[in-house]
Design a protein around this motif. Structure first.
Motif, mmCIF file in Angstrom:
data_model
loop_
_atom_site.group_PDB
_atom_site.id
_atom_site.type_symbol
_atom_site.label_atom_id
_atom_site.label_comp_id
_atom_site.label_asym_id
_atom_site.label_seq_id
_atom_site.Cartn_x
_atom_site.Cartn_y
_atom_site.Cartn_z
ATOM 1 N N ASN A 158 27.897 26.017 42.794
ATOM 2 C CA ASN A 158 28.796 25.306 41.881
ATOM 3 C C ASN A 158 28.050 24.280 41.044
ATOM 4 O O ASN A 158 28.386 24.045 39.879
ATOM 5 N N ARG A 161 25.456 26.703 38.801
ATOM 6 C CA ARG A 161 26.120 27.774 38.051
ATOM 7 C C ARG A 161 27.633 27.624 38.194
ATOM 8 O O ARG A 161 28.294 28.432 38.842
ATOM 9 N N ARG A 163 30.205 28.145 36.247
ATOM 10 C CA ARG A 163 31.048 29.260 35.792
ATOM 11 C C ARG A 163 30.978 30.418 36.772
ATOM 12 O O ARG A 163 31.998 31.054 37.074
ATOM 13 N N THR A 164 29.792 30.703 37.253
ATOM 14 C CA THR A 164 29.639 31.757 38.252
ATOM 15 C C THR A 164 30.400 31.423 39.521
ATOM 16 O O THR A 164 31.059 32.280 40.118
ATOM 17 N N ALA A 166 33.089 29.563 39.813
ATOM 18 C CA ALA A 166 34.525 29.705 39.578
ATOM 19 C C ALA A 166 34.952 31.164 39.656
ATOM 20 O O ALA A 166 36.025 31.490 40.179
ATOM 21 N N GLN A 167 34.096 32.068 39.129
ATOM 22 C CA GLN A 167 34.420 33.492 39.169
ATOM 23 C C GLN A 167 34.352 34.035 40.599
ATOM 24 O O GLN A 167 35.225 34.791 41.037
ATOM 25 N N ILE A 168 33.313 33.627 41.326
ATOM 26 C CA ILE A 168 33.150 34.117 42.699
ATOM 27 C C ILE A 168 34.245 33.581 43.602
ATOM 28 O O ILE A 168 34.738 34.286 44.499
ATOM 29 N N GLU A 169 34.647 32.322 43.368
ATOM 30 C CA GLU A 169 35.616 31.672 44.246
ATOM 31 C C GLU A 169 36.915 32.460 44.331
ATOM 32 O O GLU A 169 37.515 32.581 45.405
ATOM 33 N N ARG A 170 37.368 33.005 43.195
ATOM 34 C CA ARG A 170 38.625 33.761 43.209
ATOM 35 C C ARG A 170 38.533 34.969 44.135
ATOM 36 O O ARG A 170 39.436 35.233 44.928
ATOM 37 N N GLY A 171 37.429 35.707 44.018
ATOM 38 C CA GLY A 171 37.255 36.877 44.866
ATOM 39 C C GLY A 171 37.083 36.521 46.326
ATOM 40 O O GLY A 171 37.606 37.212 47.214
ATOM 41 N N LYS A 306 42.449 22.013 39.660
ATOM 42 C CA LYS A 306 42.690 23.392 40.054
ATOM 43 C C LYS A 306 44.077 23.788 39.679
ATOM 44 O O LYS A 306 44.969 22.970 39.742
#
Length: 306
Positions: A158, A161, A163-164, A166-171, A306
């Motif tokens: 975090n 990266r 942005r990365t 935030a994308q990984i967190e959802r999955g 959030k």
């Protein structure tokens, strides 16, 4: 599902996913906030780390529970708030920043308090001669590795990266929910011969614990004079526990290796989603959208992120 697959594969994966997801949503400022605006965090931690285990002991001692189920109930109350509390707090339009801070701090502190509370519970309900004891030093080290390491890894991602992250967190959130569902299903299948008995014996107790815990968090926050978003966050944080950690401690060969102790946490994990979502729906209807990002108690200007 075979017991070995549950304890050696899915439990570590689920706990790693849960704690990694938490770390992906954390930043250094979440920890610094407690120094600048300590009152809401202090109230939440007192409710989570002191009052909740006391409530667990009181319920386990007063209800007609089997010894292993009573000890499992207290084990659950010794665990920190779960990452799901951040999502429920968001849906309830509470103070998400406070929720994240409480989850992070309680996860760190309970590394040291869990062995103490659990050993007291084992001695109280299973007898002082029981061999199911948690070594303070080794347990602290093991819990730190399986919880703080993935949190730290997530925070590093975090930081460098965002942005990365935030994308990984959802999955990762969906993966952790899936794995938790597999674990709960596996535990219930393993104990299917006693499932009805467990539901009759501990279902009401866990629902009562859940509702009392939420009421405890709200009451302490109200007495402390915190604003409504902060009261909402503390209510949810105290009411939604890290069931994955409780199940891991109870079932894993690294710790207690007693699946019966995990039954209360498995049932609680199912119930808390229902009560949490019901509470969020109620709060969502009562508060206007504009009230989500109001200044926090003690003058905290940080808005929800959030």
């Amino acid at each position: 599902m075979e017991s070995s697959a549950l304890t050696t594969l899915f439990l570590p994966l689920a706990l790693f996913a849960v704690m990694l997801g938490m770390g992906l949503g954390l930043r250094g400022e979440d920890f610094r906030r407690v120094v600048v605006y300590p009152r809401p965090v202090v109230v939440g931690l007192v409710a989570q780390l002191v009052m909740l285990p006391l409530l667990g002991f009181a319920l386990a001692s007063s209800l007609p529970l089997r010894p292993e189920l009573a000890a499992g109930l207290v084990l659950l109350t010794a665990c920190p708030g779960g990452p799901t509390s951040n999502l429920i707090t968001y849906l309830a339009r509470g103070n998400v920043a406070l929720s994240v801070s409480l989850t992070a701090f309680s996860s760190v502190v309970t590394v040291f308090t869990i062995p103490l509370v659990v050993n007291l519970a084992l001695g109280r309900f299973l007898g002082t001669a029981t061999t199911l004891r948690l070594s303070l030093v080794s347990t602290v080290a093991q819990i730190a590795v399986i919880t703080l390491l993935p949190v730290g890894l997530g925070m590093l991602v975090n930081h460098y990266r965002p942005r990365t992250a935030a994308q990984i967190e959802r999955g990762v959130k969906w993966l952790s929910l899936f794995l938790l569902g597999v674990i709960i299903a596996g535990l219930l299948i393993q104990q299917r011969a006693n499932l009805l008995e467990f539901l009759l014996q501990v279902g009401g107790a866990m629902l009562g614990l859940n509702l009392l815990a939420m009421g405890l968090g709200y009451g302490l926050a109200r007495v402390a004079g915190l604003d409504d978003p902060s009261r909402t966050a503390i209510t949810v944080e105290v009411g939604l526990q890290n069931g994955t950690l409780a199940i891991t401690l109870a079932s894993s060969p690294l710790f207690l290796n007693q699946p019966d102790l995990a039954i209360p946490a498995a049932i609680y994990s199912l119930l808390m989603f229902g009560t949490g979502l019901a509470f969020a729906a109620w709060k969502h209807q009562r508060r206007p959208v504009a009230a989500v990002s109001v200044p926090q108690s003690d003058g905290d200007p940080v808005s929800e992120r959030k």
